[in-house]
Structure formats: structure tokens, C-alpha cells
Motif scaffolding. Structure first.
Motif, PDB file in Angstrom:
ATOM      1  N   LEU A  84     -59.775  53.985  -0.034  1.00 40.09           N
ATOM      2  CA  LEU A  84     -61.073  53.348   0.172  1.00 40.09           C
ATOM      3  C   LEU A  84     -61.028  51.863  -0.164  1.00 40.09           C
ATOM      4  O   LEU A  84     -61.588  51.031   0.562  1.00 40.09           O
ATOM      5  N   ARG A  85     -60.345  51.505  -1.248  1.00 34.55           N
ATOM      6  CA  ARG A  85     -60.242  50.093  -1.630  1.00 34.55           C
ATOM      7  C   ARG A  85     -59.389  49.319  -0.629  1.00 34.55           C
ATOM      8  O   ARG A  85     -59.704  48.170  -0.290  1.00 34.55           O
ATOM      9  N   LEU A  87     -70.857  51.223 -12.365  1.00 30.60           N
ATOM     10  CA  LEU A  87     -70.633  51.178 -10.916  1.00 30.60           C
ATOM     11  C   LEU A  87     -70.173  49.801 -10.426  1.00 30.60           C
ATOM     12  O   LEU A  87     -70.736  48.776 -10.793  1.00 30.60           O
ATOM     13  N   ASN A  88     -69.127  49.811  -9.585  1.00 22.45           N
ATOM     14  CA  ASN A  88     -68.732  48.642  -8.798  1.00 22.45           C
ATOM     15  C   ASN A  88     -69.198  48.907  -7.368  1.00 22.45           C
ATOM     16  O   ASN A  88     -68.578  49.707  -6.654  1.00 22.45           O
ATOM     17  N   PRO A  89     -70.289  48.292  -6.928  1.00 20.82           N
ATOM     18  CA  PRO A  89     -70.809  48.567  -5.572  1.00 20.82           C
ATOM     19  C   PRO A  89     -69.788  48.193  -4.501  1.00 20.82           C
ATOM     20  O   PRO A  89     -69.031  47.232  -4.645  1.00 20.82           O
ATOM     21  N   SER A  90     -69.781  48.945  -3.417  1.00 21.67           N
ATOM     22  CA  SER A  90     -68.853  48.695  -2.310  1.00 21.67           C
ATOM     23  C   SER A  90     -69.574  48.835  -0.986  1.00 21.67           C
ATOM     24  O   SER A  90     -70.595  49.525  -0.881  1.00 21.67           O
ATOM     25  N   PHE A  99     -64.800  57.719 -10.739  1.00 26.86           N
ATOM     26  CA  PHE A  99     -65.782  58.373  -9.886  1.00 26.86           C
ATOM     27  C   PHE A  99     -65.969  57.546  -8.620  1.00 26.86           C
ATOM     28  O   PHE A  99     -65.848  56.326  -8.625  1.00 26.86           O
ATOM     29  N   ILE A 100     -66.215  58.253  -7.519  1.00 26.51           N
ATOM     30  CA  ILE A 100     -66.520  57.629  -6.229  1.00 26.51           C
ATOM     31  C   ILE A 100     -67.963  57.984  -5.910  1.00 26.51           C
ATOM     32  O   ILE A 100     -68.335  59.167  -5.892  1.00 26.51           O
ATOM     33  N   GLY A 157     -69.541  52.915  -3.662  1.00 23.97           N
ATOM     34  CA  GLY A 157     -69.036  52.271  -4.863  1.00 23.97           C
ATOM     35  C   GLY A 157     -68.128  53.192  -5.660  1.00 23.97           C
ATOM     36  O   GLY A 157     -67.902  54.347  -5.287  1.00 23.97           O
ATOM     37  N   TYR A 158     -67.632  52.675  -6.767  1.00 25.80           N
ATOM     38  CA  TYR A 158     -66.706  53.439  -7.607  1.00 25.80           C
ATOM     39  C   TYR A 158     -66.786  52.888  -9.032  1.00 25.80           C
ATOM     40  O   TYR A 158     -67.383  51.833  -9.292  1.00 25.80           O
TER      41      TYR A 158
END
Length: 474
Positions: free
Chosen positions: A262-263, A431-434, A401-402, A411-412
Motif C-alpha cells: 500500500l505504501r 493514524l497516518n492518513p493516506s 493497523f491498516i 491510513g495506517y
């Protein structure tokens, strides 16, 4: 080491990286104990046209090489003069691999120990602004006549090598470079071997960066160090050009392959690195729909190109779709005939599914069968619920976590292995929003449809028990 012979070599070529590149001129000068003891040079007929930009750079044109010998005619001389020598060149992997490819084209092997004067100079004359041959010669006052011709460049490299010998009288640095047993012998000329040794053997995303720190390639790997080493050892034109532009490598650990995928997808779309192949448009997915047929039965169907008023789920390969529908039939005792698994049959007769409740033979009522379908739809709806997928973290004391927002990657984050979310919304603190994309959709879809041991935390306001889903969600 004073008895060792060094075959300083320079070639001019038709261009185009490594593969398909042909020699147009070669010069070999043998140095022993700091003195020149042998020399050979010749134009070479490459048996192909020389591009105009190469002619402009080197001055070598088709007419000049028309009557020159082909490599097969000078191979014996190149073999002789380099025999029992260390093959030396400025950016040695380029010259060595092309010479070796020329020998291979005539069915002969060519193996020599090799030494790169770029790496040697970086060790013995650190701090120069640039380590191209021309700039080094300018910086330390080495005569460099007839640039971009094999003899002129080879003469300059010989003088540079002799200067290096004077700075390394005990051959300590040269011995170190000759006896490297790691990937350092394959490293890009501008990349430090010490930086390679620091790379982790862990799962994550890695970045090849140019001299300005801009990503030129992004990839993912279960073992970052091993994967990067394999890049160094590839021999394609594209990889060769990329290695020449690589000055540093960075990485980001993810702890698990799902997050790495995903990243990687997210970062490629963010930076558009020049050496990543353009992400192709994801093919239109298979869509799972349902409708009331003429008998009043709620029937499932799979469509790839049709727009349906009801869309329950998407699959990106037919195999995934079939596998899921077979599971759905068995779990809710549905009929394969009315689940898109069989067509043109009066009664279902599936090779694998024997749990049909008998609606195709009128053995149960339409109401009872449609009620089963409704339960299946409720089960499918869980895929579009907001949830957290728990995975391995970057260390044994951590988990990741995803975050899926209505089934879409959003995010993750990472938390302590001993920590739990007392309230589902607590995850937002980590959370790191994506941003999602069609690629992320496909990655998540494939993961949900194939991974049987999911650790999943629902985030709906009205949480549903997952006990009934254990057979599929884990």
C-alpha cells in the motif's frame, strides 16, 4: 602486489546502456609496478550504425569504422593483453560488462578481477566535487587530451591510476577493493558501501535517490537489503542508467507486506519516480450484483463491463470472484446455479459444492431461500464497513493497523503490542492518513479475498458480532 599487472581499459560504444551496446573503439594499457609495459588500441566495426549523438560526442562515425576489424577479429589480442591482469577502468562495471558481452556474442567466456578507479579515487582522494574522469583530471591537474576517445581517456586513467598507486604504496586500499566479497563490488559508483551495509533485512519500502535527494525509483521488499542487492546485479540498460544516477538509498519499514504494498503504491503516485514503470490503469473489476429473476429468486451475478443498479462487491480477477462465490454457496447453502457458478443447467450439479438447499428443485420455498441470500448480503456488507486490519509491526514489541474507511484504504499506524484500543476511535491518535487509489483498492480487495486469518476490528457505530464471519474473516 608489485608483480600484479593492471590492464587499464577504455572503450567507446554505440550507446544505449549495456544490452545491445557494441564497441566502436578500445584501448588497453598494461601497468606493472607503476610502469607501462604493454599497450593495444584499435577502432572496431560494431556491425551497426553509430547514432548521431554518439558521433557528435566521440567523433567516431560509420565511415571511420567501415574497414576496421570486427570484435571477433581482435578478441584474441584483447584476451592476450588482459590475461593474468586486473581489469581496471573508470566506472569499471560498464566497460567490463560490455567487453564480456562482446566475447559472449562469439561464444567465448571472459572473466577477470576488476578494479574501479572511481571507487579507488574516492578512497584515496576524498572530498572532490565530482568523480567523473574529466572533473578529476581538472581537479588534480592530470593532462586529459582527446576526450571521449579510447586512447585519450585511457591515457588519463593510467595517469590517475599511477597517482593512486603513489598514495597507496602498500596496496592496502587496492587489496581491500579487490577482495570485497559483498555486494559492494556491484554498487553504483556514487553509492557508499558503508551505506549498503546499514540497510535492514526487514520488510518495507525503499527509495533510490539522485544527487538532489529526489526519488528516482521506489520499491517494496520483504528483505530490503537482499532486494536492493539484486538491483545492483541486474544487467538491463534501464537498471544500469538508474544505478549511474543513484547517490543514496533510503527506506521505510512497514513490518508486513500488505502495508509495504500500500505504501509503495501511494508513494509512487506521490513522487512519480522516473524509473518506475508508469502504473497502468487497473482493469475494470468484476462486480457482484443481485436481482430478482422471473421465478422470484434473488439471484447473484458477476459482471465485468456492465453497470448494475445494485453492486455488492468487486473482484479484480475472475479466480478471486469464483473462489468467493463458492465459499458463499457453502456457508449459506445457496444454489450454484443462482450464484453465477453454473449456467444452462436445469438443476445445479457443481463438482465441488454439495450444500445446495434445493431451491433449483423446488425443495424449499422462495421466501426461505431469499432469506438465506439476505444473510449472505449482510455478510458481504461487512467488506464495506469501516474497520482496522491488524498486522505485524516493525518490531516484536509492536503491531500495525491498516485503516479502511468504508472498505477503502485511508491510513495506517503503529501501536505497542501490549496496547489495545479501549474505544475503536482511539486509533485516530496513531493514524497516518493516506490517499486511496485504484491500486490500493485492488491490493485491499485481494488481501480480503485471500487472507483467511484476518485480525479485524469493526468501526461501525453499531458494531456487529463477527462470530458468524469467522469462517471467512478468521
Amino acid at each position: 602486489m608489485k608483480d600484479v599487472k593492471f590492464a587499464i581499459t577504455d572503450i567507446e560504444t554505440t550507446g544505449n546502456g549495456i544490452k545491445g551496446n557494441r564497441i566502436t573503439e578500445i584501448c588497453v594499457i598494461v601497468v606493472q609496478d607503476g610502469k607501462v609495459i604493454d599497450e593495444y588500441s584499435s577502432l572496431v566495426n560494431p556491425s551497426q550504425s553509430i547514432p548521431l549523438y554518439i558521433e557528435s560526442l566521440t567523433g567516431i562515425n560509420d565511415e571511420m569504422v567501415l574497414n576496421a576489424p570486427q570484435f571477433s577479429e581482435i578478441a584474441d589480442e584483447v584476451e592476450r593483453i588482459t590475461k593474468d591482469c586486473v581489469f581496471v577502468a573508470h566506472n569499471v562495471n560498464f566497460d567490463y560488462n560490455i567487453v564480456r558481452a562482446e566475447f559472449a556474442s562469439i561464444g567465448r567466456d571472459f572473466k577477470r578481477k576488476r578494479l574501479c578507479t572511481v571507487r579507488l579515487t574516492k578512497k584515496l582522494i576524498p572530498g572532490l566535487f565530482s568523480y567523473s574522469l574529466g572533473n578529476i583530471c581538472t581537479s588534480i591537474n592530470i593532462p586529459h587530451m582527446d576526450r571521449h576517445r579510447a586512447k585519450g581517456d585511457c591515457d588519463a586513467t593510467v595517469t590517475l591510476f599511477q597517482r593512486c598507486l603513489s598514495l597507496d604504496p602498500e596496496f592496502e586500499v587496492i587489496s581491500q577493493l579487490l577482495n570485497q566479497k559483498t555486494a559492494a563490488s556491484y554498487l553504483p559508483p556514487n553509492f557508499k558501501s558503508s551505506d549498503f551495509e546499514k540497510l535492514p533485512k526487514a520488510t518495507g519500502v525503499y527509495f533510490f535517490k539522485d544527487k538532489d535527494g529526489i526519488p528516482i525509483y521506489i520499491g517494496k521488499a520483504k528483505n530490503i537489503k537482499s532486494r536492493i542487492k539484486s538491483h545492483f546485479q541486474e544487467r538491463s540498460n534501464r537498471k544500469y542508467k538508474m544505478m549511474q544516477e543513484t547517490y543514496s538509498i533510503d527506506y521505510e519499514l512497514t513490518g508486513n507486506e500488505l502495508l509495504a504494498l500500500l505504501r509503495e503504491s501511494e508513494l509512487i503516485l506521490k513522487f512519480f519516480p522516473k524509473y518506475n514503470k508508469a502504473q497502468k490503469k487497473v482493469s475494470r473489476p468484476y462486480t457482484l450484483t443481485s436481482y430478482h429473476n422471473q421465478k422470484g429468486i434473488e439471484q447473484f451475478a458477476l459482471h465485468k463491463n456492465k453497470i448494475a443498479p445494485v453492486s455488492w462487491m468487486k473482484f479484480y480477477t475472475r479466480e478471486e470472484a469464483i473462489k468467493f462465490m463458492e465459499f458463499l454457496c457453502e456457508k449459506f447453502e445457496l444454489c450454484p446455479k443462482y450464484c453465477g457458478l453454473q449456467a444452462g443447467v436445469k438443476y445445479c450439479d457443481h463438482y465441488k459444492i454439495t450444500t445446495c438447499s434445493g431451491v433449483c428443485k423446488n425443495e424449499i420455498s422462495l421466501e426461505e431461500y431469499n432469506n438465506r441470500v439476505e444473510k449472505a448480503v449482510d455478510f458481504i456488507s461487512a467488506y464495506d464497513e469501516s474497520c482496522l486490519l491488524l498486522e505485524k509491526g516493525r518490531t516484536n514489541k509492536e503491531k500495525s493497523f491498516i485503516y479502511l474507511n468504508k472498505g477503502k484504504f485511508a491510513g495506517y499506524g503503529f501501536i505497542s503490542d501490549a496496547e489495545d484500543f479501549n474505544q475503536p476511535e482511539d486509533f485516530r491518535n496513531f493514524l497516518n492518513p493516506s490517499k486511496t487509489s485504484s491500486y490500493a483498492d485492488r491490493i485491499v480487495s485481494r488481501y480480503l479475498n485471500t487472507e483467511k486469518n484476518l485480525s479485524r476490528i469493526p468501526l461501525n457505530t453499531e458494531e456487529k458480532e463477527l462470530a458468524e464471519n469467522e469462517a471467512w474473516f478468521g
